[in-house]
Design a protein around this motif. Structure first.
Motif, PDB file in Angstrom:
ATOM      1  N   LEU A   5      51.363  48.308  39.595  1.00  0.00           N
ATOM      2  CA  LEU A   5      50.693  47.583  40.663  1.00  0.00           C
ATOM      3  C   LEU A   5      49.228  47.380  40.302  1.00  0.00           C
ATOM      4  CD1 LEU A   5      52.101  49.569  43.724  1.00  0.00           C
ATOM      5  CD2 LEU A   5      52.768  47.263  43.000  1.00  0.00           C
ATOM      6  N   GLY A   6      48.684  46.251  40.709  1.00  0.00           N
ATOM      7  CA  GLY A   6      47.255  46.019  40.555  1.00  0.00           C
ATOM      8  C   GLY A   6      46.487  46.878  41.550  1.00  0.00           C
ATOM      9  N   GLU A   7      45.170  46.895  41.421  1.00  0.00           N
ATOM     10  CA  GLU A   7      44.335  47.762  42.261  1.00  0.00           C
ATOM     11  C   GLU A   7      44.507  47.456  43.751  1.00  0.00           C
ATOM     12  OE1 GLU A   7      40.992  48.816  44.681  1.00  0.00           O
ATOM     13  OE2 GLU A   7      41.106  46.799  43.852  1.00  0.00           O
ATOM     14  N   LEU A   8      44.480  46.192  44.140  1.00  0.00           N
ATOM     15  CA  LEU A   8      44.617  45.840  45.549  1.00  0.00           C
ATOM     16  C   LEU A   8      46.064  46.029  46.022  1.00  0.00           C
ATOM     17  CD1 LEU A   8      43.235  44.960  48.096  1.00  0.00           C
ATOM     18  CD2 LEU A   8      43.448  42.571  47.348  1.00  0.00           C
ATOM     19  N   ASP A  10      48.067  48.268  44.916  1.00  0.00           N
ATOM     20  CA  ASP A  10      48.219  49.708  45.089  1.00  0.00           C
ATOM     21  C   ASP A  10      47.574  50.177  46.391  1.00  0.00           C
ATOM     22  OD1 ASP A  10      49.079  52.346  43.828  1.00  0.00           O
ATOM     23  OD2 ASP A  10      46.957  52.714  44.243  1.00  0.00           O
ATOM     24  N   ALA A  11      46.409  49.641  46.716  1.00  0.00           N
ATOM     25  CA  ALA A  11      45.735  50.021  47.964  1.00  0.00           C
ATOM     26  C   ALA A  11      46.597  49.662  49.171  1.00  0.00           C
ATOM     27  CB  ALA A  11      44.368  49.342  48.056  1.00  0.00           C
ATOM     28  N   GLU A  30      42.902  46.307  58.931  1.00  0.00           N
ATOM     29  CA  GLU A  30      41.941  47.153  59.638  1.00  0.00           C
ATOM     30  C   GLU A  30      41.693  48.456  58.890  1.00  0.00           C
ATOM     31  OE1 GLU A  30      43.502  47.385  63.627  1.00  0.00           O
ATOM     32  OE2 GLU A  30      42.867  45.329  64.082  1.00  0.00           O
ATOM     33  N   ASP A  31      42.720  49.013  58.270  1.00  0.00           N
ATOM     34  CA  ASP A  31      42.530  50.246  57.517  1.00  0.00           C
ATOM     35  C   ASP A  31      41.749  49.981  56.227  1.00  0.00           C
ATOM     36  OD1 ASP A  31      43.224  53.136  57.730  1.00  0.00           O
ATOM     37  OD2 ASP A  31      44.107  52.761  55.766  1.00  0.00           O
TER      38      ASP A  31
END
Length: 156
Positions: A5-8, A10-11, A30-31
């Motif tokens: 997964l890319g960074e975003l 994954d987030a 929102e999180d």
């Protein structure tokens, strides 16, 4: 094997896995906004991409969707480790090097995991049914396959 997964991605997936329930774009937004400035449309696009890649399923709710993880973070991590290991020209050496990098806690987790996959299926197991006698990967006790197991923090 899924690509990492890319960074975003994954987030976003971290939240979907952590909450372990169907989530809306608005909830994830929102999180995420507690950590970074991000637009609703960006989160919507990431979740749509994750759906297209098979990481999440979605169900329509009014004009929006609720997204839910298809598998656990443990299964994702296991797939990444398996892919990396299988790319080695010397898998045994790769494992030795990997184990050498582990902390004491990680080595204990490895020992615990081995006990789980090597545990007998039932008290009256015969040798041919004993997971310890099966070829690697055939034990039927992969914690990553059981989202509700205590080893992955899931609960589905």
């Amino acid at each position: 094997m899924p690509r990492p997964l890319g960074e975003l991605e994954d987030a976003v997936m971290t939240r979907v896995w952590k909450w372990n329930r169907p989530v809306t774009v608005r909830e994830v937004l929102e999180d995420l906004q507690q950590e970074r400035s991000i637009a609703y449309t960006t989160v919507m696009t990431v979740l749509d991409n994750l759906h297209q890649k098979g990481w999440v399923r979605r169900e329509a709710e009014g004009r929006a969707y609720r997204y839910e993880a298809v598998s656990t973070r443990a299964a994702y991590s296991a797939a990444l480790m398996n892919e990396a290991w299988s790319q080695s020209d010397n898998p045994a050496a790769a494992l030795v090097a990997f184990f050498a990098m582990m902390s004491d806690e990680q080595r204990q987790a490895l020992r615990d995991a081995l006990r789980i996959v090597q545990a007998p299926d039932s008290p009256g197991d015969t040798p041919e049914n004993n997971p310890g006698d099966r070829p690697a990967g055939k034990s039927g006790h992969n914690p990553a396959d059981n989202p509700g197991s205590a080893t992955d923090g899931g609960g589905r």
